[in-house]
Motif scaffolding. Structure first.
Motif, PDB file in Angstrom:
ATOM      1  N   ASN A  53      70.580 -43.850  28.719  1.00 32.80           N
ATOM      2  CA  ASN A  53      69.884 -44.843  29.341  1.00 32.80           C
ATOM      3  C   ASN A  53      69.690 -44.974  30.734  1.00 32.80           C
ATOM      4  OD1 ASN A  53      68.952 -45.827  26.495  1.00 32.80           O
ATOM      5  ND2 ASN A  53      70.474 -47.206  26.409  1.00 32.80           N
ATOM      6  N   LYS A 108      67.515 -42.226  32.231  1.00 32.76           N
ATOM      7  CA  LYS A 108      66.009 -42.393  31.628  1.00 32.76           C
ATOM      8  C   LYS A 108      65.279 -43.719  32.436  1.00 32.76           C
ATOM      9  CE  LYS A 108      67.070 -40.364  27.146  1.00 32.76           C
ATOM     10  NZ  LYS A 108      66.875 -40.460  25.720  1.00 32.76           N
ATOM     11  N   HIS A 109      66.120 -44.924  32.340  1.00 36.25           N
ATOM     12  CA  HIS A 109      65.415 -45.984  32.709  1.00 36.25           C
ATOM     13  C   HIS A 109      65.975 -46.896  33.791  1.00 36.25           C
ATOM     14  CE1 HIS A 109      63.390 -45.067  28.740  1.00 36.25           C
ATOM     15  NE2 HIS A 109      64.814 -45.070  28.075  1.00 36.25           N
ATOM     16  N   SER A 162      60.997 -49.965  22.866  1.00 31.56           N
ATOM     17  CA  SER A 162      61.032 -49.153  24.227  1.00 31.56           C
ATOM     18  C   SER A 162      59.861 -49.832  25.157  1.00 31.56           C
ATOM     19  CB  SER A 162      60.681 -47.772  23.783  1.00 31.56           C
ATOM     20  OG  SER A 162      60.456 -47.025  25.178  1.00 31.56           O
ATOM     21  N   ALA A 191      58.750 -49.156  28.990  1.00 34.47           N
ATOM     22  CA  ALA A 191      58.949 -48.563  30.259  1.00 34.47           C
ATOM     23  C   ALA A 191      59.654 -49.341  31.319  1.00 34.47           C
ATOM     24  CB  ALA A 191      57.564 -48.023  30.877  1.00 34.47           C
TER      25      ALA A 191
END
Length: 338
Positions: free
Chosen positions: A57, A60-61, A103, A105
């Motif tokens: 996580n 990715k984010h 999810s 962004a």
């Protein structure tokens, strides 16, 4: 990981999580720690999922993501804790983000449901625009009762050992805290603080000023340390505090009031004036925060809605993220009065 003195709350290993390969390193480190504790294979598998998802996580984010992997102890039990910290956009709706499949962004929502299902205990705090802190514990069996205090230490950039260390104990009804900042950096600073932790755990149930005197005598063969000892007496409604050197102590009242606690000038093990002990009011629900000069004093929990209700681990990690400096070892210790 190098072995630490008996009773020391394990400092753990920090990872900067920016590349996919780092996520794999976090997972392997967590698995090795669990195996060293003889954790059942099923729980090691659960921990592997937690570590992979938490680190993934961040990759990715999140922004400026870091994860601490460490052993946690309670009585005769030991487990593994991961604390994931980021300075990303944060979550607007934490409860929705916990749901599987959600999810958005730029958020840390993906995979949280999977993480929390495998965890023995978890806590999370997120503020839009500031970031997210997630604490996840995996124990071999049923999780013990939550701890009343927790701390974090982090070495300055370029060092593997932190000169800051902390310890917590409950002895003869006394709840006591120690925070130590070994003089300088690196291995010799860490050795001084580890000696303070060892002495703290071996000493009888004495008041903070007496404890500081004991540690001052013990550290004479080391390079010395700034240190402070606090004792939380909920029944009497006071916290007793004594320190030498630049350790900051603060009592946060439930109504939002903030009061600093006084340490005397000096270096434990080398030079000191008379050690003095001070009493401060301690209301039910109050929080005691102690930190080294690796954190600046310009922090205010009012800037973090809901943070005062979170666990000591999450409060400590949030302060470390936003008040910690990379130019020095950093240590923070948080205790809650029940």
């Amino acid at each position: 990981m190098a072995s630490l003195p008996e009773g020391l709350l394990d400092g753990g290993v920090w990872f900067r999580v920016e590349e996919p390969g780092t996520a794999s390193a976090v997972r392997r480190a967590a698995e090795r720690l669990a195996a060293s504790l003889d954790m059942p294979e099923q729980r090691i598998g659960d921990l592997s999922i937690v570590a992979a998802e938490a680190a993934g996580n961040l990759v990715k984010h999140a922004a400026q993501g870091t994860i601490l992997v460490r052993v946690i102890r309670a009585a005769d039990e030991a487990g593994v804790e991961l604390i994931a910290i980021d300075s990303g956009p944060g979550m607007i709706d934490v409860q929705r983000s916990i749901g599987d499949g959600h999810s958005t962004a730029g958020t840390l929502g993906i995979g949280l449901g999977a993480i929390l299902r495998q965890a023995s205990r978890w806590d999370l705090h997120s503020v839009p625009g500031k970031g997210t802190v997630l604490s996840v514990q995996v124990w071999p069996g049923a999780a013990p009762n939550p701890g009343w205090a927790a701390g974090l230490t982090r070495p300055l950039n370029g060092e593997t050992a932190s000169g800051d260390a902390y310890a917590v104990r409950e002895i003869d009804g006394r709840r006591q805290l120690l925070l130590s900042d070994g003089l300088g950096h690196g291995g010799l600073a860490a050795a001084a603080s580890h000696e303070a932790v060892r002495g703290f755990h071996q000493a009888p149930a004495v008041r903070p000023a007496q404890m500081v005197e004991v540690l001052h005598r013990m550290l004479g063969h080391t390079r010395g340390a700034a240190l402070a000892v606090a004792e939380l007496d909920a029944e009497a409604g006071v916290v007793r505090y004594a320190g030498l050197g630049n350790i900051s102590g603060t009592v946060l009242a439930p109504d939002g009031g903030r009061r600093g606690m006084v340490s005397m000038p000096g270096i434990a093990g080398h030079q000191r004036r008379q050690v003095r002990e001070y009493d401060y009011p301690l209301a039910p629900g109050a929080i005691v925060v102690m930190h080294t000069d690796g954190l600046v004093d310009r922090w205010n929990l009012a800037d973090y809605p809901g943070l005062v209700t979170r666990t000591p681990e999450v409060i400590a990690a949030t302060l470390l993220r936003d008040a910690g400096t990379r130019r020095d070892d950093a240590g923070v210790l948080v205790a809650r009065v029940s």
